[in-house]
Design an enzyme around this catalytic site. Structure first.
Site, PDB file in Angstrom:
ATOM      1  N   ASP A 170       0.873  -1.273  -0.083  1.00  0.00           N
ATOM      2  CA  ASP A 170      -0.006   0.159   0.072  1.00  0.00           C
ATOM      3  C   ASP A 170       0.775   1.087   0.041  1.00  0.00           C
ATOM      4  OD1 ASP A 170       0.862   0.140   2.528  1.00  0.00           O
ATOM      5  OD2 ASP A 170      -1.097   0.303   3.472  1.00  0.00           O
ATOM      6  N   CYS A 212       2.884  -3.178   3.946  1.00  0.00           N
ATOM      7  CA  CYS A 212       2.395  -2.091   4.241  1.00  0.00           C
ATOM      8  C   CYS A 212       2.936  -1.537   5.465  1.00  0.00           C
ATOM      9  CB  CYS A 212       0.795  -2.514   4.892  1.00  0.00           C
ATOM     10  SG  CYS A 212       0.548  -3.675   6.011  1.00  0.00           S
ATOM     11  N   THR A 224       2.643  -1.797   8.878  1.00  0.00           N
ATOM     12  CA  THR A 224       3.181  -2.848  10.074  1.00  0.00           C
ATOM     13  C   THR A 224       3.250  -4.103   9.474  1.00  0.00           C
ATOM     14  OG1 THR A 224       0.988  -3.149  10.294  1.00  0.00           O
ATOM     15  CG2 THR A 224       1.869  -1.343  11.664  1.00  0.00           C
ATOM     16  N   HIS A 240       9.044 -24.662   8.631  1.00  0.00           N
ATOM     17  CA  HIS A 240       8.025 -25.087   9.290  1.00  0.00           C
ATOM     18  C   HIS A 240       6.650 -24.765   8.997  1.00  0.00           C
ATOM     19  CE1 HIS A 240      10.475 -26.287  13.228  1.00  0.00           C
ATOM     20  NE2 HIS A 240      11.069 -26.404  12.107  1.00  0.00           N
ATOM     21  N   HIS A 280       5.656 -31.220   9.712  1.00  0.00           N
ATOM     22  CA  HIS A 280       5.091 -29.890   9.343  1.00  0.00           C
ATOM     23  C   HIS A 280       3.947 -30.153   8.199  1.00  0.00           C
ATOM     24  CE1 HIS A 280       8.070 -28.643  11.879  1.00  0.00           C
ATOM     25  NE2 HIS A 280       9.113 -29.060  11.211  1.00  0.00           N
TER      26      HIS A 280
HETATM   27  C1  RB5 Z   1      -1.687   2.812   6.583  1.00  0.00           C
HETATM   28  O1  RB5 Z   1      -1.625   3.984   7.377  1.00  0.00           O
HETATM   29  C2  RB5 Z   1      -1.663   1.573   7.547  1.00  0.00           C
HETATM   30  O2  RB5 Z   1      -2.819   1.388   8.314  1.00  0.00           O
HETATM   31  C3  RB5 Z   1      -1.357   0.370   6.563  1.00  0.00           C
HETATM   32  O3  RB5 Z   1      -0.032   0.708   5.909  1.00  0.00           O
HETATM   33  C4  RB5 Z   1      -0.769  -0.967   7.491  1.00  0.00           C
HETATM   34  O4  RB5 Z   1       0.168  -0.459   8.756  1.00  0.00           O
HETATM   35  C5  RB5 Z   1      -2.201  -1.729   8.011  1.00  0.00           C
HETATM   36  O5  RB5 Z   1      -2.069  -2.794   8.458  1.00  0.00           O
END
Ligand code: RB5
Length: 142
Positions: free
Chosen positions: A9, A64, A66, A97, A132
């Site tokens: 994203d 993304c 996180t 695994h 596994h």
């Molecule tokens: C975008 O601001 C953020 O929410 C997205 O990149 C991600 O971290 C979502 O899990």
């Protein structure tokens, strides 16, 4: 060399562009599922796009902010085992695994150098099979 399909994203766009160069240098065929810019967009769209291309030995990378939203969305898709990894050990075990077929990264969590090491560990580790495999089959039966 298996093909790697990569998507992000806006939060992961810059790392996606860098990761593409690293993958090409490693000799992988790379397909970029988007986005084409860092304009704000919704990660489930790109998670679904990449997940739809995971077949045979094709692997995916989703980035993304996180890595969490991407992994949640990707894991809703049939046959997908997406692993959000923050270190090399997790990346190795995700393949060895869990036979993960998509690596999820958080561009706001890890630096570029660590991301490169995680990607390399993920792509170069083989699934160990045996016990596994039984557990993977149990996941598929859920
Ligand atoms: C975008 O601001 C953020 O929410 C997205 O990149 C991600 O971290 C979502 O899990």
């Amino acid at each position: 060399m298996p093909k790697v399909v990569i998507g992000s994203d806006h939060g992961g766009f810059e790392l996606k562009e860098h990761a593409k160069e690293v993958l090409l240098e490693m000799g992988y065929e790379v397909e970029d599922a988007g986005p084409e810019s860092a304009v704000s967009c919704d990660y489930p769209l790109y998670a679904t796009k990449v997940a739809s291309k995971i077949k045979g030995d094709v692997l995916g990378i989703l980035i993304c902010g996180t890595g969490l939203g991407m992994s949640m969305a990707a894991n809703r898709q049939k046959g997908i085992r997406a692993a959000m990894c923050t270190n090399e050990y997790m990346a190795k075990m995700a393949k060895a695994h869990n036979d993960a077929n998509i690596l999820c990264l958080g561009a706001r969590v890890i630096g570029i150098g660590l991301a490169e090491e995680i990607i390399k560990a993920f792509l170069t580790t083989e699934f160990e099979g045996e016990r596994h495999m039984r557990r993977i089959n149990q996941i598929d039966g859920l």
